[in-house]
Design an enzyme around this catalytic site. Structure first.
Site, PDB file in Angstrom:
ATOM      1  N   GLU A  33       8.923 -24.681  43.670  1.00 16.20           N
ATOM      2  CA  GLU A  33       7.528 -24.535  43.238  1.00 16.20           C
ATOM      3  C   GLU A  33       7.032 -25.808  42.575  1.00 16.20           C
ATOM      4  OE1 GLU A  33       5.507 -22.341  44.709  1.00 16.20           O
ATOM      5  OE2 GLU A  33       6.766 -20.726  43.941  1.00 16.20           O
ATOM      6  N   HIS A  34       5.812 -26.176  42.909  1.00 15.28           N
ATOM      7  CA  HIS A  34       5.194 -27.411  42.409  1.00 15.28           C
ATOM      8  C   HIS A  34       6.032 -28.630  42.760  1.00 15.28           C
ATOM      9  CE1 HIS A  34       1.751 -25.707  40.276  1.00 15.28           C
ATOM     10  NE2 HIS A  34       2.537 -24.668  40.079  1.00 15.28           N
ATOM     11  N   GLY A 121      -6.593 -14.825  45.101  1.00 10.62           N
ATOM     12  CA  GLY A 121      -6.259 -15.186  43.717  1.00 10.62           C
ATOM     13  C   GLY A 121      -4.909 -14.647  43.276  1.00 10.62           C
ATOM     14  N   ALA A 122      -4.075 -14.272  44.246  1.00 12.83           N
ATOM     15  CA  ALA A 122      -2.776 -13.674  43.908  1.00 12.83           C
ATOM     16  C   ALA A 122      -1.625 -14.635  44.154  1.00 12.83           C
ATOM     17  CB  ALA A 122      -2.576 -12.393  44.713  1.00 12.83           C
ATOM     18  N   GLY A 123      -1.957 -15.854  44.559  1.00 12.90           N
ATOM     19  CA  GLY A 123      -0.903 -16.832  44.826  1.00 12.90           C
ATOM     20  C   GLY A 123      -0.202 -16.585  46.153  1.00 12.90           C
ATOM     21  N   LEU A 124      -0.878 -15.878  47.073  1.00 14.36           N
ATOM     22  CA  LEU A 124      -0.256 -15.587  48.372  1.00 14.36           C
ATOM     23  C   LEU A 124      -0.915 -16.390  49.503  1.00 14.36           C
ATOM     24  CD1 LEU A 124       0.184 -11.700  47.996  1.00 14.36           C
ATOM     25  CD2 LEU A 124       1.848 -13.494  47.517  1.00 14.36           C
ATOM     26  N   ASP A 171       1.492 -24.442  51.863  1.00 16.35           N
ATOM     27  CA  ASP A 171       0.877 -23.187  52.285  1.00 16.35           C
ATOM     28  C   ASP A 171       0.364 -23.252  53.726  1.00 16.35           C
ATOM     29  OD1 ASP A 171       1.362 -22.749  49.656  1.00 16.35           O
ATOM     30  OD2 ASP A 171      -0.736 -22.798  49.021  1.00 16.35           O
TER      31      ASP A 171
HETATM   32  C1  GLA Z   1      -0.265 -23.723  45.568  1.00 18.90           C
HETATM   33  C2  GLA Z   1      -0.517 -24.956  46.429  1.00 18.90           C
HETATM   34  C3  GLA Z   1       0.787 -25.444  47.087  1.00 18.90           C
HETATM   35  C4  GLA Z   1       1.905 -25.588  46.069  1.00 18.90           C
HETATM   36  C5  GLA Z   1       2.013 -24.344  45.179  1.00 18.90           C
HETATM   37  C6  GLA Z   1       2.992 -24.524  44.053  1.00 18.90           C
HETATM   38  O1  GLA Z   1       0.086 -22.634  46.364  1.00 18.90           O
HETATM   39  O2  GLA Z   1      -1.460 -24.690  47.429  1.00 18.90           O
HETATM   40  O3  GLA Z   1       0.547 -26.637  47.763  1.00 18.90           O
HETATM   41  O4  GLA Z   1       1.752 -26.746  45.310  1.00 18.90           O
HETATM   42  O5  GLA Z   1       0.765 -23.979  44.620  1.00 18.90           O
HETATM   43  O6  GLA Z   1       4.280 -24.658  44.533  1.00 18.90           O
END
Ligand code: GLA
Length: 385
Positions: A33-34, A121-124, A171
């Site tokens: 992540e990140h 907005g759920a990080g999906l 993503d």
């Molecule tokens: C979001 C961004 C991705 C990635 C993640 C964190 O989903 O779109 O590019 O940086 O955060 O891992």
């Protein structure tokens, strides 16, 4: 919603039938992540929640959109594309059209009906799934010759320039190139990727939405990117061969990390160890060692919480509940953080009990009712025939 229903709605709105139905999925990230925007490694899977776009050409150079979620329509001319502050959801399509035109591709108008199953907005990665469906729609309707990697870069560029999120490439990559039953191991520096079969027999990934919509996600996300830039600059001064965070080994970090400011040290520590964890995760996944994979997930979450500082109290609570439950091997936030979802690696026979426990404890402590998605690893974007 069924395909037949969507076609019916399309006919009502546009008085014709769509020529194509395009689908692109959301994703969860298993680990890494990140790291993507710093040339690192990631390991996402596409989930069985798709953005659907029903499309057909028109000859007047207009992009007409109807989004079933917002029950709103929007229209713009491909000769005059600008980001809008009104129906902001249309900035994805505006961005994609603009990026394609700027790259010299010949596109014309299209009439579009959008139906997305990916929670927002759920990080999906609902955004990436919209970008990829839009790109694939133009590609199919106007016979564009674009390589997959270019499509991914274009989609990212549209999000960077039109939506203003300086996201990495994970993503869009996952939404386009994922394969059923596999995780996608991406090296975000070389853009080489590898499929790794999901082999944890008797275990599944359960997704739990904290129902905290990412607050200020965009600006906080962009802030983290800036932190990394500063940290890189500082490290480069100490060791001139470091021109990307990817060049910093754990050894380098241990030797020189102490010379950095506290914030830079934390960001780099997360990055260096998270990258290692992705590589280890791929190895244990290949061996089918679910227990070791779960431990890496917990470590990843701890690092995101303490070093990268992108977790929230709610996400931490969800992870803590997992730790107490039998059959749960690992848990971590997935995606950008600042709200959104936690994923659990959990024994199939324990899923229901875990859900009950979360519902009880989480709701009692936060007053929020979490949502669950038992996701299946799915294929990337495609044209429905
Ligand atoms: C979001 C961004 C991705 C990635 C993640 C964190 O989903 O779109 O590019 O940086 O955060 O891992």
């Amino acid at each position: 919603m069924k395909k037949e229903n969507l076609i019916k709605q399309y006919k009502t709105i546009y008085k014709k039938v769509p020529t194509h139905i395009i689908r692109a999925p959301g994703r969860i990230n298993l680990i890494g992540e990140h790291t993507d925007y710093n040339d690192g490694f990631v390991l996402p899977i596409a989930i069985d929640k798709y953005t659907n776009m029903l499309v057909s050409k028109n000859s007047d150079g207009k992009i007409r959109l109807y989004d079933l979620k917002y029950k709103e329509k929007e229209e713009f001319d491909i000769k005059k594309i600008k980001p809008t502050q009104q129906k902001k959801w249309s900035n994805y399509q505006r961005g994609i059209a603009k990026v394609l035109l700027d790259a010299g591709y010949k596109i014309g108008g299209m009439d579009v009906l959008i139906f997305s199953e990916v929670p927002e907005g759920a990080g999906l990665s609902s955004s990436a799934s919209i970008e990829i469906t839009t790109l694939l729609s133009f590609k199919e309707l106007y016979d564009l010759e674009i390589k997959p990697i270019e499509m991914i870069e274009f989609a990212r560029k549209a999000e960077n320039d039109f939506v203003g999120v300086q996201c990495g490439i994970m993503d869009q990559f996952a939404s386009l190139l994922s394969k059923e039953g596999n995780a996608l191991f991406i090296d975000c520096r070389s853009l080489k990727y590898q499929y790794v079969t999901l082999s944890f027999m008797g275990y599944s990934f359960l997704v739990c939405n904290s129902m905290v919509k990412r607050k200020l996600a965009e600006s906080s996300y962009n802030k983290r990117r800036k932190d990394c830039k500063y940290a890189l600059r500082a490290f480069h001064k100490i060791l001139p061969r470091i021109v990307s965070l990817r060049n910093i080994s754990i050894d380098d970090f241990q030797k020189y990390g102490g010379l950095l400011s506290k914030k830079s040290r934390k960001r780099i520590e997360h990055y260096a160890y998270e990258n290692e964890r992705v590589k280890q995760a791929v190895e244990v996944l290949k061996k089918g060692n679910a227990k070791a994979f779960g431990e890496l997930m917990y470590k990843s979450h701890k690092s995101l919480k303490e070093l990268y500082e992108v977790s929230t109290e709610e996400l931490d609570l969800l992870v803590e509940i997992g730790k107490e439950e039998p059959g749960v091997l690992g848990a971590r936030l997935t995606g950008a953080g600042f709200g959104g979802c936690v994923i659990y690696l959990v024994e199939d026979s324990c899923i229901e009990k875990l859900k009950e426990k979360i519902l009880y404890v989480y709701s009692k402590k936060t007053g929020l009712v979490p949502q669950f998605y038992e996701v299946v690893s799915s294929r990337g974007a495609y044209v429905l025939t």
